[in-house]
Structures are given as structure tokens and as C-alpha cells.
Design an enzyme around this catalytic site. Structure first.
Site, mmCIF file in Angstrom:
data_model
loop_
_atom_site.group_PDB
_atom_site.id
_atom_site.type_symbol
_atom_site.label_atom_id
_atom_site.label_comp_id
_atom_site.label_asym_id
_atom_site.label_seq_id
_atom_site.Cartn_x
_atom_site.Cartn_y
_atom_site.Cartn_z
ATOM 1 N N GLU A 63 0.766 -0.976 -0.027
ATOM 2 C CA GLU A 63 0.101 -0.090 0.182
ATOM 3 C C GLU A 63 0.523 1.337 0.091
ATOM 4 O O GLU A 63 1.846 1.536 0.780
ATOM 5 C CB GLU A 63 -0.874 0.060 0.740
ATOM 6 N N ASP A 74 5.657 0.856 -3.797
ATOM 7 C CA ASP A 74 5.176 1.220 -5.374
ATOM 8 C C ASP A 74 4.702 -0.723 -5.695
ATOM 9 O O ASP A 74 6.379 -1.213 -5.748
ATOM 10 C CB ASP A 74 5.436 1.782 -6.639
ATOM 11 N N ASP A 127 -8.565 2.015 -7.939
ATOM 12 C CA ASP A 127 -8.452 3.403 -8.491
ATOM 13 C C ASP A 127 -9.465 3.218 -9.754
ATOM 14 O O ASP A 127 -8.461 2.882 -10.850
ATOM 15 C CB ASP A 127 -7.996 3.818 -8.385
ATOM 16 N N LYS A 170 -12.174 9.448 -14.960
ATOM 17 C CA LYS A 170 -12.121 9.557 -16.637
ATOM 18 C C LYS A 170 -10.899 9.226 -17.787
ATOM 19 O O LYS A 170 -10.177 8.729 -17.387
ATOM 20 C CB LYS A 170 -11.088 11.122 -16.249
ATOM 21 N N PHE A 203 -18.296 -0.254 3.229
ATOM 22 C CA PHE A 203 -18.715 0.528 2.126
ATOM 23 C C PHE A 203 -19.042 0.275 1.377
ATOM 24 O O PHE A 203 -20.020 0.735 0.128
ATOM 25 C CB PHE A 203 -17.473 1.419 1.349
ATOM 26 N N GLU A 204 -19.140 -1.126 0.698
ATOM 27 C CA GLU A 204 -20.240 -2.135 0.000
ATOM 28 C C GLU A 204 -21.317 -2.978 0.440
ATOM 29 O O GLU A 204 -22.149 -2.139 -1.031
ATOM 30 C CB GLU A 204 -19.148 -3.407 -0.148
#
Length: 257
Positions: free
Chosen positions: A113, A140, A163, A167, A238-239
Site C-alpha cells: 500500500e 509501489d 482506483d 475519466k 462501503f460495499e
């Protein structure tokens, strides 16, 4: 001249992980190469550390943390045993990783993470659990995979709710792409498994486009198929909230062949 606004107490009690004395919260959890600008799947939106999260880095990192060294890692030495290993990429606050480690003690669990507050939160949780089968990277994931994890060594790779970069101009930042998929195939054992979950349908479509076409992977549910949430992945609040609003969740399961 305008008077400077007073800093609220709840903010004053927080520390900036980029400038704090905690050496384990580096400003850039990746290797920067002069003159080279890489497109990464994340942007650091660190926010601020609580005191408890900062103490976790200061006190618990030697116990659970792995610093990226850029060379193949001896995980038998890191864990003090030889076992099959599961890698979770982008564990967020660590809810799923903690859940898995508690219920799957025979395997070792590696978490990656880049967002420091989530790492700090999980460090505290692991200490509370007395966990012995978890090690964490604050780095990373691509660099860790390329440099520290030897080919064919992972029993399973899990990527939950990456993520979606919804866009169109940001789609190039999406973690799941052909190059990354090929890297995962190299790192998985011959009988290994890849499990992904997303609540963004358009990203699920791209995952199918990429992974169904990746040599070395076969979709366990058939082409462009998905499976019910497996028992090893906990359902987050959240799910649950999203499903109440009618949002879908897609679990994609691939076997190494």
C-alpha cells in the site's frame, strides 16, 4: 492584514507524514529516477497521520514492515518459515488483509500500500492481533513485484477495488493493463490464482478485455464471467452501503495455467 485562523484542535493533533520524524513514512513510496517520469496507478493523497498511526510506523515497522531494497527478497527469512504466500496489492486500511491473515494462518500474507495512514492503521491492528504471518510494504507494487518477488513464487494475488480512474484521460493510470497482467502471470505459481474485485462496471469490462486475453490466465467463470463474492473476501461497509444503493460488485477469478 488578515489574522491567521486558529488551527482546530483535531487538526493540530495530527502530524504530516511527509515531514514528521517517522523515518518509515517517506515522502515518495517509489523509486524516482532523474529524467524519467513514469505513469503510475496512484496519486499520493496522504492527508495527515494521527499520533497513533505515526507511533505505529515508529514502533511497529521493524516487526511487520519490509523496506523496498530493489533485490530479490528472502521471504523464508522475513517470515521465519517456508509457506505458500498471498499478495494483496493496494490493501487500503487493511480490512481484507487482516481478515485473511486471521482465517488463513497456514499461508503467509504480503500487503502493499502506498498511502501511509492506511499502513499505520493496519500496523496497529496486526499488533493487536499478535499476527505472525503478515508483512507489509509501503511502496509501489509494480516495483516490488519487479524487484523483490521472484517468478513463480506466489500462491495468490488479490487486488480489491483498485482506483477506477473513471475519466477517460486517466485510463492510462489504471493498474490492470496488459503489461501488468503479464507481470502477475510471471510471479504466480503454476497452480496460482488471481482475484480482483471492483464496483465500477466499466473497469470490470476493461479487466475482462485485458485478463481474458492474457496468456497464462484462464477465467474461472468462463469468458467475461465473474463469481459470487468468495468467503475469503469480507464485505466492507462501503460495499454494503453501495449495494443498498443498487451498485454492483464484480469478483473476477483467474487461474494460472
Amino acid at each position: 492584514m488578515l489574522a491567521q485562523a486558529a488551527v482546530p484542535p483535531e487538526i493540530a493533533d495530527l502530524t504530516d507524514p511527509f515531514s514528521s520524524s517517522g523515518a518509515k513514512a517517506p515522502p515518495k513510496p517509489f523509486t524516482a529516477t532523474e529524467g524519467v517520469r513514469k505513469v503510475r496507478s496512484f496519486v499520493l493523497r496522504q492527508g495527515r497521520f494521527t499520533d497513533a498511526q505515526q507511533r505505529a510506523f515508529d514502533e511497529l515497522w521493524p516487526r511487520f514492515g519490509l523496506d523496498h531494497a530493489g533485490t530479490p527478497r528472502d521471504f523464508d527469512a522475513a517470515f521465519g518459515r517456508s509457506a505458500r504466500r498471498v499478495l494483496e496489492i493496494g490493501f487500503g486500511n487493511g480490512e481484507a488483509l487482516r481478515y485473511a491473515a486471521q482465517r488463513d494462518p497456514d499461508r503467509d500474507h504480503i500487503g502493499i500500500e502506498v498511502h501511509a495512514p492506511g499502513v499505520g492503521r493496519l500496523l496497529n491492528a496486526l499488533a493487536e492481533d499478535g499476527a505472525k504471518n503478515v508483512r507489509l510494504y509501503h511502496h509501489d507494487a509494480v516495483e516490488v513485484l519487479e524487484n523483490e518477488i521472484i517468478d513463480g513464487s506466489l500462491d495468490e494475488v488479490r487486488i480489491y477495488f483498485p482506483d477506477p480512474w473513471h475519466k477517460k484521460r486517466h485510463h492510462k493510470r489504471r493498474l490492470v493493463n496488459p503489461e501488468f497482467a503479464a507481470l502477475l502471470v510471471r510471479k504466480l505459481a503454476a497452480d496460482g490464482r488471481l482475484h480482483l474485485a471492483t464496483d465500477w462496471q466499466e473497469y470490470a469490462e476493461q479487466m475482462w478485455d485485458v485478463l481474458d486475453a492474457t496468456a497464462g490466465l484462464v477465467n474461472a467463470a468462463g469468458p467475461r464471467g465473474h463469481v459470487p463474492r468468495p468467503a475469503w473476501r469480507p464485505q466492507t461497509h462501503f460495499e454494503t452501503r453501495g449495494q443498498k444503493l443498487g451498485h454492483g460488485v464484480w469478483d473476477l477469478l483467474y487461474n494460472r495455467r
